[in-house]
Design a protein around this motif. Structure first.
Motif, PDB file in Angstrom:
ATOM      1  N   HIS A  23       0.875  -1.173   0.000  1.00 26.91           N
ATOM      2  CA  HIS A  23       0.000   0.000   0.000  1.00 26.91           C
ATOM      3  C   HIS A  23       0.911   1.221   0.000  1.00 26.91           C
ATOM      4  O   HIS A  23       1.939   1.226   0.697  1.00 26.91           O
ATOM      5  CB  HIS A  23      -0.861   0.051   1.266  1.00 26.91           C
ATOM      6  N   HIS A  24       0.566   2.256  -0.749  1.00 26.89           N
ATOM      7  CA  HIS A  24       1.354   3.485  -0.625  1.00 26.89           C
ATOM      8  C   HIS A  24       0.452   4.707  -0.465  1.00 26.89           C
ATOM      9  O   HIS A  24      -0.628   4.797  -1.034  1.00 26.89           O
ATOM     10  CB  HIS A  24       2.358   3.657  -1.771  1.00 26.89           C
ATOM     11  N   LEU A  25       0.932   5.595   0.367  1.00 26.46           N
ATOM     12  CA  LEU A  25       0.166   6.758   0.798  1.00 26.46           C
ATOM     13  C   LEU A  25       1.040   7.992   0.654  1.00 26.46           C
ATOM     14  O   LEU A  25       2.161   8.034   1.161  1.00 26.46           O
ATOM     15  CB  LEU A  25      -0.250   6.564   2.265  1.00 26.46           C
ATOM     16  N   LEU A  26       0.538   8.990  -0.066  1.00 27.25           N
ATOM     17  CA  LEU A  26       1.261  10.251  -0.249  1.00 27.25           C
ATOM     18  C   LEU A  26       0.582  11.341   0.568  1.00 27.25           C
ATOM     19  O   LEU A  26      -0.641  11.528   0.476  1.00 27.25           O
ATOM     20  CB  LEU A  26       1.287  10.651  -1.732  1.00 27.25           C
ATOM     21  N   LEU A  27       1.359  12.061   1.357  1.00 27.85           N
ATOM     22  CA  LEU A  27       0.879  13.152   2.197  1.00 27.85           C
ATOM     23  C   LEU A  27       1.485  14.450   1.679  1.00 27.85           C
ATOM     24  O   LEU A  27       2.708  14.610   1.690  1.00 27.85           O
ATOM     25  CB  LEU A  27       1.282  12.935   3.660  1.00 27.85           C
ATOM     26  N   ASN A  28       0.657  15.364   1.230  1.00 30.13           N
ATOM     27  CA  ASN A  28       1.140  16.596   0.609  1.00 30.13           C
ATOM     28  C   ASN A  28       1.466  17.644   1.674  1.00 30.13           C
ATOM     29  O   ASN A  28       0.583  18.119   2.387  1.00 30.13           O
ATOM     30  CB  ASN A  28       0.081  17.139  -0.358  1.00 30.13           C
ATOM     31  N   LEU A  29       2.735  18.043   1.746  1.00 32.13           N
ATOM     32  CA  LEU A  29       3.160  19.032   2.735  1.00 32.13           C
ATOM     33  C   LEU A  29       3.409  20.415   2.125  1.00 32.13           C
ATOM     34  O   LEU A  29       3.824  21.331   2.830  1.00 32.13           O
ATOM     35  CB  LEU A  29       4.444  18.560   3.442  1.00 32.13           C
ATOM     36  N   ARG A  30       3.172  20.566   0.811  1.00 32.83           N
ATOM     37  CA  ARG A  30       3.351  21.884   0.198  1.00 32.83           C
ATOM     38  C   ARG A  30       2.361  22.887   0.784  1.00 32.83           C
ATOM     39  O   ARG A  30       1.247  22.549   1.169  1.00 32.83           O
ATOM     40  CB  ARG A  30       3.122  21.790  -1.318  1.00 32.83           C
ATOM     41  N   GLU A  31       2.766  24.129   0.808  1.00 32.46           N
ATOM     42  CA  GLU A  31       1.874  25.182   1.306  1.00 32.46           C
ATOM     43  C   GLU A  31       1.000  25.751   0.208  1.00 32.46           C
ATOM     44  O   GLU A  31       0.058  26.490   0.481  1.00 32.46           O
ATOM     45  CB  GLU A  31       2.705  26.300   1.950  1.00 32.46           C
ATOM     46  N   THR A  32       1.301  25.426  -1.053  1.00 27.45           N
ATOM     47  CA  THR A  32       0.500  25.891  -2.184  1.00 27.45           C
ATOM     48  C   THR A  32       0.104  24.703  -3.041  1.00 27.45           C
ATOM     49  O   THR A  32       0.795  23.673  -3.051  1.00 27.45           O
ATOM     50  CB  THR A  32       1.298  26.897  -3.047  1.00 27.45           C
ATOM     51  N   PRO A  33      -1.008  24.795  -3.790  1.00 29.71           N
ATOM     52  CA  PRO A  33      -1.442  23.683  -4.633  1.00 29.71           C
ATOM     53  C   PRO A  33      -0.442  23.386  -5.750  1.00 29.71           C
ATOM     54  O   PRO A  33       0.373  24.237  -6.133  1.00 29.71           O
ATOM     55  CB  PRO A  33      -2.779  24.172  -5.208  1.00 29.71           C
ATOM     56  N   MET A  34      -0.512  22.169  -6.291  1.00 29.42           N
ATOM     57  CA  MET A  34       0.346  21.795  -7.410  1.00 29.42           C
ATOM     58  C   MET A  34      -0.438  20.877  -8.355  1.00 29.42           C
ATOM     59  O   MET A  34      -1.361  20.175  -7.934  1.00 29.42           O
ATOM     60  CB  MET A  34       1.609  21.075  -6.928  1.00 29.42           C
ATOM     61  N   ARG A  35      -0.055  20.917  -9.622  1.00 23.85           N
ATOM     62  CA  ARG A  35      -0.695  20.051 -10.613  1.00 23.85           C
ATOM     63  C   ARG A  35      -0.028  18.680 -10.602  1.00 23.85           C
ATOM     64  O   ARG A  35       1.192  18.562 -10.633  1.00 23.85           O
ATOM     65  CB  ARG A  35      -0.591  20.650 -12.015  1.00 23.85           C
ATOM     66  N   VAL A  36      -0.877  17.630 -10.563  1.00 19.99           N
ATOM     67  CA  VAL A  36      -0.393  16.254 -10.527  1.00 19.99           C
ATOM     68  C   VAL A  36      -1.245  15.415 -11.468  1.00 19.99           C
ATOM     69  O   VAL A  36      -2.451  15.645 -11.604  1.00 19.99           O
ATOM     70  CB  VAL A  36      -0.483  15.672  -9.091  1.00 19.99           C
ATOM     71  N   GLU A  37      -0.622  14.453 -12.128  1.00 18.53           N
ATOM     72  CA  GLU A  37      -1.363  13.438 -12.885  1.00 18.53           C
ATOM     73  C   GLU A  37      -1.125  12.077 -12.237  1.00 18.53           C
ATOM     74  O   GLU A  37      -0.016  11.767 -11.819  1.00 18.53           O
ATOM     75  CB  GLU A  37      -0.907  13.398 -14.338  1.00 18.53           C
ATOM     76  N   ASN A  38      -2.186  11.290 -12.173  1.00 18.55           N
ATOM     77  CA  ASN A  38      -2.113   9.982 -11.531  1.00 18.55           C
ATOM     78  C   ASN A  38      -2.923   8.984 -12.362  1.00 18.55           C
ATOM     79  O   ASN A  38      -4.066   9.258 -12.723  1.00 18.55           O
ATOM     80  CB  ASN A  38      -2.657  10.074 -10.103  1.00 18.55           C
ATOM     81  N   TRP A  39      -2.304   7.856 -12.678  1.00 14.62           N
ATOM     82  CA  TRP A  39      -2.984   6.776 -13.379  1.00 14.62           C
ATOM     83  C   TRP A  39      -3.224   5.644 -12.390  1.00 14.62           C
ATOM     84  O   TRP A  39      -2.317   5.229 -11.665  1.00 14.62           O
ATOM     85  CB  TRP A  39      -2.127   6.275 -14.541  1.00 14.62           C
ATOM     86  N   ARG A  40      -4.462   5.133 -12.342  1.00 15.57           N
ATOM     87  CA  ARG A  40      -4.827   4.063 -11.409  1.00 15.57           C
ATOM     88  C   ARG A  40      -5.601   3.029 -12.207  1.00 15.57           C
ATOM     89  O   ARG A  40      -6.758   3.243 -12.568  1.00 15.57           O
ATOM     90  CB  ARG A  40      -5.675   4.607 -10.258  1.00 15.57           C
ATOM     91  N   ASP A  41      -4.965   1.915 -12.508  1.00 19.99           N
ATOM     92  CA  ASP A  41      -5.547   0.918 -13.408  1.00 19.99           C
ATOM     93  C   ASP A  41      -5.909   1.600 -14.728  1.00 19.99           C
ATOM     94  O   ASP A  41      -5.049   2.137 -15.386  1.00 19.99           O
ATOM     95  CB  ASP A  41      -6.721   0.205 -12.747  1.00 19.99           C
ATOM     96  N   ASP A  42      -7.185   1.673 -15.075  1.00 21.00           N
ATOM     97  CA  ASP A  42      -7.573   2.252 -16.368  1.00 21.00           C
ATOM     98  C   ASP A  42      -7.976   3.725 -16.271  1.00 21.00           C
ATOM     99  O   ASP A  42      -8.354   4.330 -17.283  1.00 21.00           O
ATOM    100  CB  ASP A  42      -8.745   1.453 -16.963  1.00 21.00           C
ATOM    101  N   ALA A  43      -7.905   4.303 -15.083  1.00 17.41           N
ATOM    102  CA  ALA A  43      -8.352   5.691 -14.902  1.00 17.41           C
ATOM    103  C   ALA A  43      -7.170   6.653 -14.877  1.00 17.41           C
ATOM    104  O   ALA A  43      -6.126   6.364 -14.284  1.00 17.41           O
ATOM    105  CB  ALA A  43      -9.153   5.813 -13.606  1.00 17.41           C
TER     106      ALA A  43
END
Length: 292
Positions: A48-68
């Motif tokens: 299992h992996h878990l990402l915790l965002n510690l940035r103080e401002t938003p950021m653009r991210v792309e994530n693929w999960r199976d077919d999504a």
């Protein structure tokens, strides 16, 4: 399947397995990154992996999960939780400041069963592509600070905070077996909790199937069959697993004789203890103790 660490595009600034003892590190693995924009290939991971965002401002991210595919704004205080077995890929477009926590499914199952009295379902954790959870992020920061602080007692602090983190994780995102489904044949969650409490109180002495059955109000034969069907282990194996988990804690006391630990955990003698411990962990008690 590969581990999440196999394909990191950059080095972590801090890693828990470089700092804490194996007993604490086996609960969860924490790594801290401040990484430049990059991309991770698509893989199916053992953890299992878990990402915790510690940035103080938003950021653009792309994530693929199976077919999504998700192209989203990762907000401060948000988490992304991906259970083991999901094909996952990443691309971040700005410099990240993130804690990555990886957890082995077998460890999480043992923790939930032996320490919380809960039986996790086959999936264990809910797939959570994005969620605001500032409390869990703060718990991650406390773990990170415990790693950074190399003072006396910091490893003990890390282990305690890791247990708190796992409790919160299971409470909020754990997939428990449905009592209506899994406990439908007469063995309920309440029965299981009674057995767990009984074993926790009596593991240093002899424990019989008849005694375990008695606390549930079931006949020994009926209890043994239902316990195996629901929990997946025989009552005997459950007791051995519990004793070995308690022995692992005691092995951290370097000066404590193995014979003393064997008796304290309900084994007949040191030879019996060594045989069972090695069968369940792949290591002798002495080797495990030296690794702490």
């Amino acid at each position: 399947m590969v581990t999440y660490q196999d394909i990191y595009p950059s080095e972590a600034l801090l890693r828990s397995f470089d700092v804490v003892r194996p007993r604490a590190a086996e609960l969860l693995n924490l790594e801290y990154f401040e990484a430049e924009p990059a991309r991770m290939p698509h893989e199916v991971f053992t953890q299992h992996h878990l990402l915790l965002n510690l940035r103080e401002t938003p950021m653009r991210v792309e994530n693929w999960r199976d077919d999504a595919h998700r192209d989203f704004t990762y907000q401060p205080g948000e988490i992304v939780l991906t259970p083991a077995g999901i094909r996952s890929g990443w691309q971040w477009h700005e410099k990240s400041r993130v804690i990555v926590i990886t957890i082995m499914p077998a460890m999480l199952e043992r923790f939930a069963t032996s320490e919380l009295g809960l039986v996790l379902g086959a999936r264990q954790l809910r797939d959570t592509p994005q969620a605001l959870d500032t409390d869990l992020c703060q718990s991650g920061v406390m773990l990170l600070e415990a790693l950074r602080n190399r003072a006396t007692g910091s490893e003990v602090m890390y282990e305690s905070l890791a247990r708190i983190f796992l409790v919160k994780l299971v409470q909020r995102y754990g997939e428990l077996r449905s009592e209506a489904l899994d406990f439908s044949r007469g063995f309920t969650a309440s029965h299981y909790k009674r057995v767990l409490d009984f074993v926790a109180e009596r593991f240093a002495g002899a424990i019989s199937i008849e005694e375990m059955a008695r606390v549930t109000g079931l006949s020994p034969a009926h209890f043994s069959r239902l316990f195996k069907e629901v929990i997946g282990d025989s009552p005997y194996q459950f007791v051995m697993d519990y004793r070995v988990e308690q022995a692992k804690r005691m092995l951290g006391e370097q000066s404590r004789p193995l014979s003393d630990i064997a008796l304290a955990c309900g084994f007949a003698d040191q030879a019996h203890f060594t045989r069972i411990f090695k069968r369940l962990t792949g290591m002798t008690p002495r080797a495990y103790g030296l690794a702490q």
